[in-house]
Write an enzyme that holds these catalytic residues in place. Structure first.
Site, PDB file in Angstrom:
ATOM      1  N   CYS A 139     -69.384  40.993 -77.351  1.00  0.00           N
ATOM      2  CA  CYS A 139     -67.985  41.429 -77.366  1.00  0.00           C
ATOM      3  C   CYS A 139     -67.336  41.535 -78.750  1.00  0.00           C
ATOM      4  CB  CYS A 139     -67.125  40.607 -76.413  1.00  0.00           C
ATOM      5  SG  CYS A 139     -67.807  39.063 -75.836  1.00  0.00           S
ATOM      6  N   ARG A 164     -79.169  32.704 -76.357  1.00  0.00           N
ATOM      7  CA  ARG A 164     -78.358  31.560 -75.963  1.00  0.00           C
ATOM      8  C   ARG A 164     -79.240  30.332 -75.921  1.00  0.00           C
ATOM      9  NH1 ARG A 164     -74.590  34.293 -71.218  1.00  0.00           N
ATOM     10  NH2 ARG A 164     -73.890  36.023 -72.532  1.00  0.00           N
ATOM     11  N   GLN A 181     -78.450  42.256 -72.589  1.00  0.00           N
ATOM     12  CA  GLN A 181     -77.410  42.568 -71.615  1.00  0.00           C
ATOM     13  C   GLN A 181     -77.145  44.058 -71.620  1.00  0.00           C
ATOM     14  OE1 GLN A 181     -74.209  39.971 -73.073  1.00  0.00           O
ATOM     15  NE2 GLN A 181     -74.264  39.021 -71.051  1.00  0.00           N
ATOM     16  N   ASP A 214     -74.485  45.633 -71.496  1.00  0.00           N
ATOM     17  CA  ASP A 214     -73.131  45.144 -71.665  1.00  0.00           C
ATOM     18  C   ASP A 214     -72.180  46.297 -71.945  1.00  0.00           C
ATOM     19  OD1 ASP A 214     -71.310  43.142 -71.854  1.00  0.00           O
ATOM     20  OD2 ASP A 214     -71.999  42.378 -73.779  1.00  0.00           O
ATOM     21  N   HIS A 236     -67.828  47.083 -72.887  1.00  0.00           N
ATOM     22  CA  HIS A 236     -66.459  46.609 -73.086  1.00  0.00           C
ATOM     23  C   HIS A 236     -65.538  47.799 -73.001  1.00  0.00           C
ATOM     24  CE1 HIS A 236     -68.921  43.350 -74.713  1.00  0.00           C
ATOM     25  NE2 HIS A 236     -68.033  42.623 -74.084  1.00  0.00           N
ATOM     26  N   LYS A 246     -63.364  36.556 -63.392  1.00  0.00           N
ATOM     27  CA  LYS A 246     -64.420  37.557 -63.223  1.00  0.00           C
ATOM     28  C   LYS A 246     -64.794  37.749 -61.769  1.00  0.00           C
ATOM     29  CE  LYS A 246     -68.028  34.091 -63.859  1.00  0.00           C
ATOM     30  NZ  LYS A 246     -69.301  33.740 -64.470  1.00  0.00           N
ATOM     31  N   HIS A 252     -64.989  43.201 -69.670  1.00  0.00           N
ATOM     32  CA  HIS A 252     -66.408  42.977 -69.981  1.00  0.00           C
ATOM     33  C   HIS A 252     -67.166  43.274 -68.693  1.00  0.00           C
ATOM     34  CE1 HIS A 252     -65.429  39.960 -73.336  1.00  0.00           C
ATOM     35  NE2 HIS A 252     -64.283  40.070 -72.687  1.00  0.00           N
TER      36      HIS A 252
END
Length: 646
Positions: free
Chosen positions: A340, A369, A387, A389, A391, A471, A517
RNA sequence: GCCGAGGUAGCUCAGGGGUAGAGCAAUUCACUCGUAAUGAAUAGGUCAGGGGUUCAAAUCCCCUCCUCGGCUCCA
């Protein structure tokens, strides 16, 4: 005075005062009485043998339902505790609930249990079950219960912390006795231990008292219990089936990926076949992102610590991050656990206008992570993963439509990979959170509205949100009914605030955008692992690394086999020729074991006729002499990614 | 990280103080075969890594790493 009992079909029957649930069941039918394990009277659980305290709507709970099994399992847990307390001097017991497919009980013992202990305990349980001891319910005051369990610290703690509301009779607690054994318990229980038909202990594990690492660690024994031996066998068979599908076994077996020890725990390398399937998944991800109006960006794997301070990660997420690396001028850098902040950097690279919102940025971003060693689990929980991912930056007014679009995208994505059953969780503000509670409320409402608009049922998971916002998590059920968390859609008013990002509104006043997200697959690695288990390694044609294996009957057919392979390749299909010196039977067996969608056997007759023997994965029989053109047409249609026309 | 169980050939596993084993896979040779395993031969090991005990350690002890089942957390 008789009591009036309303049955589920709406009819009302009268029973004399003091009648039990069992009496009611028996009056309906002897088979029902035999299958009954407990009753619910106006929603309240009662033992079968307990006199009904008043009239009302009754529900006879039978052993072949999930509710019935949980009664059975709870009773089995008691028998387990009874056996352990019998056999092990000084042992004390904590809690022992029924869980999905079984039960467990936590104990504190001097020596950890061994597999041999499990056998010993199981035989003792068999004796208790054979003795058919009745479970007897008894209500008592707290003080009396504390006295009764004076030697059992965990039971005392439970009694002391029971909320008044949890106990219907105010300050009373209930215990259940069978033979010399007594346990604190709300019930209900089976009438007697003899009703346990099929019980099996499965494994031993460590577990903290009340799940908190600060508390003492207990020994947990897991078991399972079913209403019949047949159901137990079926369950054990399901466990074997899950093991057969385990991606950690199939991955290396199908030459898809591996976790070399030399690299470290939780880090994967992709082999060519796995890499190919992964690329197809990623291609589909990009295709759908484009279709839904996303643009692609790229960002680095690390960034200065300052960035992570601004984002709040170092404050809220530090334990999930790798330690800093000292680089130029004493600046520390951190490997990214999320994408992000980078996408915010892109947003912020120049002034933004309301006219360009929503701005949707997507990236297949590799993140790292720090997962504690004990939680790693193949591709499903790795330390390095990718991910898919995105945004989305939008105005507050656009939020509802954007969320609905994201949810639509996510469901489309999951359906494309063969999932048909979905469940959603709406996770709300956790204890550790950033931002304004009023904004959290607004975001939670927007998410709920999106779920309502999509007509999706959902469960509210209080306090399960990310630190920066609430979420929606979408779970799927796989081919054997297991539930996996996949996609996530998160609303965030906080990061825009922390980074101070703005856009110029219609009146040229600076406004703050909201952020969404969203990860559709979640992690590509995890998604891939779930797919392997869902398909049991047999990918559908569009994802199969090798779509057709061509097997020449003898060496003189290799040239023809190659020309067939070329025809398939020209049609965009992935075909290979098995030119090894093995027998036909062995070459076919290898292709099937590799879960290849189609096997084409070519011999003399095929060379002449331009045909092949055609065997599909999962089919019992092959078709002989099928024209190669026909096969190509069939496979090429299946090989198209979902939503892409040929 | 914590509790427990493990780590022996590419895979699945036997062996538990005294010469490193099997099946499958691999390689080579023969066989050239019509729908789920042709036969023979060969090669393959710092017994996870390090330290210790012992005349002698894969085997016993200690440490580390990794894997598995849980606890906890999450995608």
């Amino acid at each position: 005075m008789p009591i009036e009992i309303r049955l589920p079909d709406g009819s009302v029957v009268e029973h004399p005062e003091g009648s039990t649930g069992l009496d009611v069941a028996a009056a309906i039918g002897s088979r029902l009485a035999k299958a009954a394990v407990a009753v619910r009277l106006d929603g309240e659980w009662l033992d079968l043998s307990r006199p009904l305290p008043h009239g009302g709507s009754i529900e006879i709970v039978t052993e072949n339902t999930e509710d019935g099994r949980s009664v059975l399992r709870h009773s089995a847990a008691h028998v387990l505790a009874q056996a352990v307390l019998d056999l092990y001097e000084g042992a004390t017991f904590a809690i022992g609930p029924a869980i999905a497919d079984g039960f467990y009980y936590d104990f504190k013992v001097d020596q950890p249990f061994t597999p041999e202990d499990l056998e010993r305990i199981e035989s003792r349980m068999a004796e208790i079950i054979a003795a058919d001891q009745p479970f007897i319910r008894e209500a008592m005051g707290r003080d009396q219960a504390l006295e009764l369990f004076s030697d059992h610290e965990f039971k005392r703690e439970i009694i002391e912390t029971v909320e008044p509301g949890e106990v219907p009779a105010g300050d009373e607690v209930t215990v259940y006795r069978n033979n010399g054994f007594v346990d604190l318990c709300r019930g209900p229980h089976l009438p007697s231990t003899g009703r346990l038909e099929a019980v099996k202990l499965l494994r031993i594990a460590g577990a903290y008292w009340r799940g908190d690492e600060a508390n003492p660690q207990l020994q947990r024994i897991y078991g399972t219990a079913w209403e019949s031996k047949k159901e137990l066998e079926a369950y054990l068979h399901r466990l074997e089936e899950a093991e057969r599908r385990d991606h950690r076994r199939l991955g290396p077996e199908l030459d898809l990926f591996s976790f070399p020890k030399e690299m470290g725990a939780g880090l994967v390398v992709w082999h060519p076949k796995g890499g190919l399937v992964r690329k197809l998944i990623e291609d589909h991800s990009r295709r759908l992102h484009e279709r839904y109006g996303f643009e692609f960006v790229f960002s680095p794997h690390l960034a200065k610590e300052d960035l992570w301070n601004t984002s709040g990660h170092l404050q809220w997420y530090a334990e999930g991050m790798y330690p800093g690396m000292e680089m130029d001028h004493g600046d520390a850098y951190r490997v990214k656990p999320m994408n992000c902040p980078f996408h915010i950097m892109i947003y912020r690279s120049r002034g933004r206008s309301y006219r360009e919102l929503p701005l949707r940025l997507g990236e297949l971003g590799g993140v790292y992570r720090y997962e504690r060693s004990g939680v790693l689990h193949g591709l499903l929980r790795a330390r390095g993963f990718t991910q898919d991912d995105s945004h989305t930056f939008c105005t507050r007014g656009q939020l509802a439509d954007e969320l609905a679009m994201h949810l639509d995208f996510v469901l489309r994505w999951l359906k494309d990979f063969g999932f048909t059953e979905f469940e959603a969780d709406l996770s709300t503000r956790p204890d550790k959170y950033v931002g304004d509670p009023a904004q959290w409320g607004e975001a939670e409402e927007a998410l709920a509205a999106a779920l309502d608009r999509a007509g999706m049922e959902y469960r509210v998971a209080e306090g399960d949100g990310a630190f920066y916002g609430p979420k929606i998590d979408v779970h799927v059920k796989d081919a054997i009914g297991r539930r996996w968390q996949m996609s996530t859609i998160q609303v965030d008013f906080n990061l825009p605030e922390r980074f101070g990002i703005e856009y110029a509104g219609p009146d040229n006043a600076p406004e703050r955008p909201a952020m969404i997200h969203c990860a559709k697959a979640g992690s590509i690695e995890r998604f891939f692992g779930v797919l392997v288990e869902h398909y049991a390694g047999a990918f559908p044609t569009w994802l199969a690394p090798v779509q057709a294996m061509i097997v020449p009957v003898a060496d003189r057919h290799i040239d023809y086999a190659r020309s067939v392979a070329e025809q398939l390749a020209n049609a965009g299909l992935r075909a290979e020729v098995d030119h090894s010196g093995e027998t036909v039977g062995e070459k076919i067996r290898r292709a099937i074991t590799a879960k290849t969608p189609a096997v084409m056997v070519v011999g003399d007759r095929d060379v002449e006729a331009g045909t092949a023997g055609y065997r599909r994965y999962g089919a019992d029989e092959e078709r002989r002499g099928v024209s190669v053109d026909e096969i190509i047409t069939e496979l090429a249609a299946e090989a198209q990614p979902p939503g892409v026309s040929a």
